[in-house]
Design a protein around this motif. Structure first.
Motif, PDB file in Angstrom:
ATOM      1  N   HIS A  26      -2.591  -4.024  -3.367  1.00  0.00           N
ATOM      2  CA  HIS A  26      -3.648  -4.668  -4.359  1.00  0.00           C
ATOM      3  C   HIS A  26      -5.037  -3.974  -4.015  1.00  0.00           C
ATOM      4  O   HIS A  26      -5.629  -3.392  -4.806  1.00  0.00           O
ATOM      5  CB  HIS A  26      -3.834  -6.198  -4.146  1.00  0.00           C
ATOM      6  N   LEU A  27      -5.477  -3.794  -2.875  1.00  0.00           N
ATOM      7  CA  LEU A  27      -6.541  -3.049  -2.480  1.00  0.00           C
ATOM      8  C   LEU A  27      -6.540  -1.668  -2.723  1.00  0.00           C
ATOM      9  O   LEU A  27      -7.314  -1.223  -3.060  1.00  0.00           O
ATOM     10  CB  LEU A  27      -6.727  -3.405  -0.741  1.00  0.00           C
ATOM     11  N   SER A  28      -5.351  -1.324  -2.364  1.00  0.00           N
ATOM     12  CA  SER A  28      -5.356   0.400  -2.743  1.00  0.00           C
ATOM     13  C   SER A  28      -5.588   0.511  -4.658  1.00  0.00           C
ATOM     14  O   SER A  28      -6.293   1.523  -4.592  1.00  0.00           O
ATOM     15  CB  SER A  28      -3.972   0.752  -2.531  1.00  0.00           C
ATOM     16  N   ASN A  29      -5.186  -0.441  -5.182  1.00  0.00           N
ATOM     17  CA  ASN A  29      -5.277  -0.256  -6.738  1.00  0.00           C
ATOM     18  C   ASN A  29      -6.878  -0.682  -6.776  1.00  0.00           C
ATOM     19  O   ASN A  29      -7.303   0.138  -7.650  1.00  0.00           O
ATOM     20  CB  ASN A  29      -4.490  -1.244  -7.308  1.00  0.00           C
ATOM     21  N   ILE A  30      -7.455  -1.552  -6.202  1.00  0.00           N
ATOM     22  CA  ILE A  30      -8.802  -1.751  -6.536  1.00  0.00           C
ATOM     23  C   ILE A  30      -9.696  -0.604  -6.275  1.00  0.00           C
ATOM     24  O   ILE A  30     -10.542  -0.204  -6.864  1.00  0.00           O
ATOM     25  CB  ILE A  30      -9.283  -3.072  -5.707  1.00  0.00           C
ATOM     26  N   LEU A  31      -9.318  -0.165  -5.089  1.00  0.00           N
ATOM     27  CA  LEU A  31     -10.012   1.052  -4.509  1.00  0.00           C
ATOM     28  C   LEU A  31      -9.549   2.514  -5.474  1.00  0.00           C
ATOM     29  O   LEU A  31     -10.392   3.679  -5.042  1.00  0.00           O
ATOM     30  CB  LEU A  31     -10.044   1.574  -2.885  1.00  0.00           C
ATOM     31  N   ASP A  32      -8.657   2.314  -6.273  1.00  0.00           N
ATOM     32  CA  ASP A  32      -8.214   3.465  -6.754  1.00  0.00           C
ATOM     33  C   ASP A  32      -7.731   4.653  -6.106  1.00  0.00           C
ATOM     34  O   ASP A  32      -7.995   5.996  -6.065  1.00  0.00           O
ATOM     35  CB  ASP A  32      -9.221   3.934  -7.955  1.00  0.00           C
ATOM     36  N   ALA A  33      -7.071   4.300  -4.968  1.00  0.00           N
ATOM     37  CA  ALA A  33      -6.718   5.274  -3.926  1.00  0.00           C
ATOM     38  C   ALA A  33      -5.582   6.353  -4.488  1.00  0.00           C
ATOM     39  O   ALA A  33      -5.166   7.093  -3.911  1.00  0.00           O
ATOM     40  CB  ALA A  33      -6.343   4.394  -2.742  1.00  0.00           C
ATOM     41  N   GLY A  34      -4.586   5.571  -5.224  1.00  0.00           N
ATOM     42  CA  GLY A  34      -3.408   6.070  -5.796  1.00  0.00           C
ATOM     43  C   GLY A  34      -2.425   6.232  -4.979  1.00  0.00           C
ATOM     44  O   GLY A  34      -1.607   7.011  -5.137  1.00  0.00           O
ATOM     45  N   LEU A  35      -2.348   5.193  -4.129  1.00  0.00           N
ATOM     46  CA  LEU A  35      -0.910   5.151  -3.203  1.00  0.00           C
ATOM     47  C   LEU A  35       0.048   4.204  -3.647  1.00  0.00           C
ATOM     48  O   LEU A  35      -0.523   3.022  -4.118  1.00  0.00           O
ATOM     49  CB  LEU A  35      -1.541   4.719  -1.701  1.00  0.00           C
ATOM     50  N   ASP A  36       1.199   4.606  -3.747  1.00  0.00           N
ATOM     51  CA  ASP A  36       2.227   3.573  -4.010  1.00  0.00           C
ATOM     52  C   ASP A  36       2.565   2.967  -3.042  1.00  0.00           C
ATOM     53  O   ASP A  36       2.329   2.840  -2.047  1.00  0.00           O
ATOM     54  CB  ASP A  36       3.390   4.407  -4.893  1.00  0.00           C
ATOM     55  N   HIS A  38       5.726   2.427  -1.792  1.00  0.00           N
ATOM     56  CA  HIS A  38       6.434   3.042  -0.477  1.00  0.00           C
ATOM     57  C   HIS A  38       5.468   3.889   0.288  1.00  0.00           C
ATOM     58  O   HIS A  38       5.822   3.690   1.655  1.00  0.00           O
ATOM     59  CB  HIS A  38       7.344   3.980  -1.267  1.00  0.00           C
ATOM     60  N   THR A  39       4.520   4.723  -0.252  1.00  0.00           N
ATOM     61  CA  THR A  39       3.711   5.435   0.684  1.00  0.00           C
ATOM     62  C   THR A  39       2.883   4.679   1.613  1.00  0.00           C
ATOM     63  O   THR A  39       2.654   4.917   2.732  1.00  0.00           O
ATOM     64  CB  THR A  39       2.642   6.313  -0.265  1.00  0.00           C
ATOM     65  N   LEU A  40       2.408   3.496   1.008  1.00  0.00           N
ATOM     66  CA  LEU A  40       1.578   2.487   1.752  1.00  0.00           C
ATOM     67  C   LEU A  40       2.654   2.070   2.772  1.00  0.00           C
ATOM     68  O   LEU A  40       2.054   1.676   4.146  1.00  0.00           O
ATOM     69  CB  LEU A  40       1.207   1.172   0.973  1.00  0.00           C
ATOM     70  N   SER A  41       3.697   1.695   2.697  1.00  0.00           N
ATOM     71  CA  SER A  41       4.682   1.036   3.684  1.00  0.00           C
ATOM     72  C   SER A  41       4.949   1.893   4.745  1.00  0.00           C
ATOM     73  O   SER A  41       4.951   1.742   6.075  1.00  0.00           O
ATOM     74  CB  SER A  41       6.007   0.671   3.035  1.00  0.00           C
ATOM     75  N   VAL A  42       4.843   3.306   4.314  1.00  0.00           N
ATOM     76  CA  VAL A  42       5.054   4.368   5.414  1.00  0.00           C
ATOM     77  C   VAL A  42       3.882   4.509   6.543  1.00  0.00           C
ATOM     78  O   VAL A  42       3.802   4.800   7.499  1.00  0.00           O
ATOM     79  CB  VAL A  42       5.453   5.643   4.743  1.00  0.00           C
ATOM     80  N   LEU A  43       2.796   4.506   5.607  1.00  0.00           N
ATOM     81  CA  LEU A  43       1.606   4.564   6.361  1.00  0.00           C
ATOM     82  C   LEU A  43       1.164   3.486   7.401  1.00  0.00           C
ATOM     83  O   LEU A  43       0.915   3.809   8.498  1.00  0.00           O
ATOM     84  CB  LEU A  43       0.348   4.790   5.364  1.00  0.00           C
ATOM     85  N   PRO A  53      -4.943   5.489  12.307  1.00  0.00           N
ATOM     86  CA  PRO A  53      -5.077   5.313  10.909  1.00  0.00           C
ATOM     87  C   PRO A  53      -6.014   6.491  10.210  1.00  0.00           C
ATOM     88  O   PRO A  53      -5.804   7.015   8.895  1.00  0.00           O
ATOM     89  CB  PRO A  53      -5.621   4.174  10.661  1.00  0.00           C
ATOM     90  N   GLU A  54      -7.240   7.061  11.105  1.00  0.00           N
ATOM     91  CA  GLU A  54      -7.870   7.931  10.384  1.00  0.00           C
ATOM     92  C   GLU A  54      -7.255   9.253  10.355  1.00  0.00           C
ATOM     93  O   GLU A  54      -7.638  10.075   9.303  1.00  0.00           O
ATOM     94  CB  GLU A  54      -9.177   8.168  11.360  1.00  0.00           C
ATOM     95  N   ALA A  55      -6.245   9.900  11.308  1.00  0.00           N
ATOM     96  CA  ALA A  55      -5.603  10.889  11.229  1.00  0.00           C
ATOM     97  C   ALA A  55      -4.550  10.812  10.075  1.00  0.00           C
ATOM     98  O   ALA A  55      -4.675  11.781   9.248  1.00  0.00           O
ATOM     99  CB  ALA A  55      -5.028  11.158  12.495  1.00  0.00           C
ATOM    100  N   LEU A  56      -4.066   9.659   9.818  1.00  0.00           N
ATOM    101  CA  LEU A  56      -3.217   9.696   8.443  1.00  0.00           C
ATOM    102  C   LEU A  56      -3.817   9.646   7.321  1.00  0.00           C
ATOM    103  O   LEU A  56      -3.521  10.440   6.450  1.00  0.00           O
ATOM    104  CB  LEU A  56      -2.582   8.188   8.650  1.00  0.00           C
ATOM    105  N   ALA A  57      -4.955   9.141   7.343  1.00  0.00           N
ATOM    106  CA  ALA A  57      -6.077   9.106   5.952  1.00  0.00           C
ATOM    107  C   ALA A  57      -6.251  10.588   5.909  1.00  0.00           C
ATOM    108  O   ALA A  57      -6.308  11.267   4.811  1.00  0.00           O
ATOM    109  CB  ALA A  57      -7.307   8.471   5.997  1.00  0.00           C
ATOM    110  N   ALA A  58      -6.636  11.174   6.897  1.00  0.00           N
ATOM    111  CA  ALA A  58      -6.962  12.785   6.735  1.00  0.00           C
ATOM    112  C   ALA A  58      -5.851  13.531   6.243  1.00  0.00           C
ATOM    113  O   ALA A  58      -5.845  14.620   5.391  1.00  0.00           O
ATOM    114  CB  ALA A  58      -7.609  13.262   8.061  1.00  0.00           C
TER     115      ALA A  58
END
Length: 74
Positions: A26-36, A38-43, A53-58
């Motif tokens: 839900h937060l990803s959608n609000i921020l328009d991060a474009g993460l599905d 599955h990707t969120l669960s992996v991260l 987490p900062e390295a993962l974001a990069a």
């Protein structure tokens, strides 16, 4: 009895994990991060085992910069 208690705890842990993933999605959608999901669960899983987490974001940002491969699969 012990197996039953483990089952209850496992169910509670699974419910909590689903709720956390739903919130992150839900937060990803609000921020328009474009993460599905599955990707969120992996991260989240990678973060849970200690990856920064900062390295993962990069990494996600860098992967988005790469043009899609035009090589055909066999």
């Amino acid at each position: 009895m012990l197996a039953y208690l483990h089952s209850i705890m496992d169910n509670e842990a699974a419910r909590t994990a689903r709720e956390s993933l739903d919130l992150a999605f839900h937060l990803s959608n609000i921020l328009d991060a474009g993460l599905d999901r599955h990707t969120l669960s992996v991260l989240i899983a990678l973060s849970d085992i200690g990856l920064n987490p900062e390295a993962l974001a990069a990494l996600v940002k860098e992967l988005r910069k790469e043009p899609p491969s035009t090589t055909a699969l066999p």
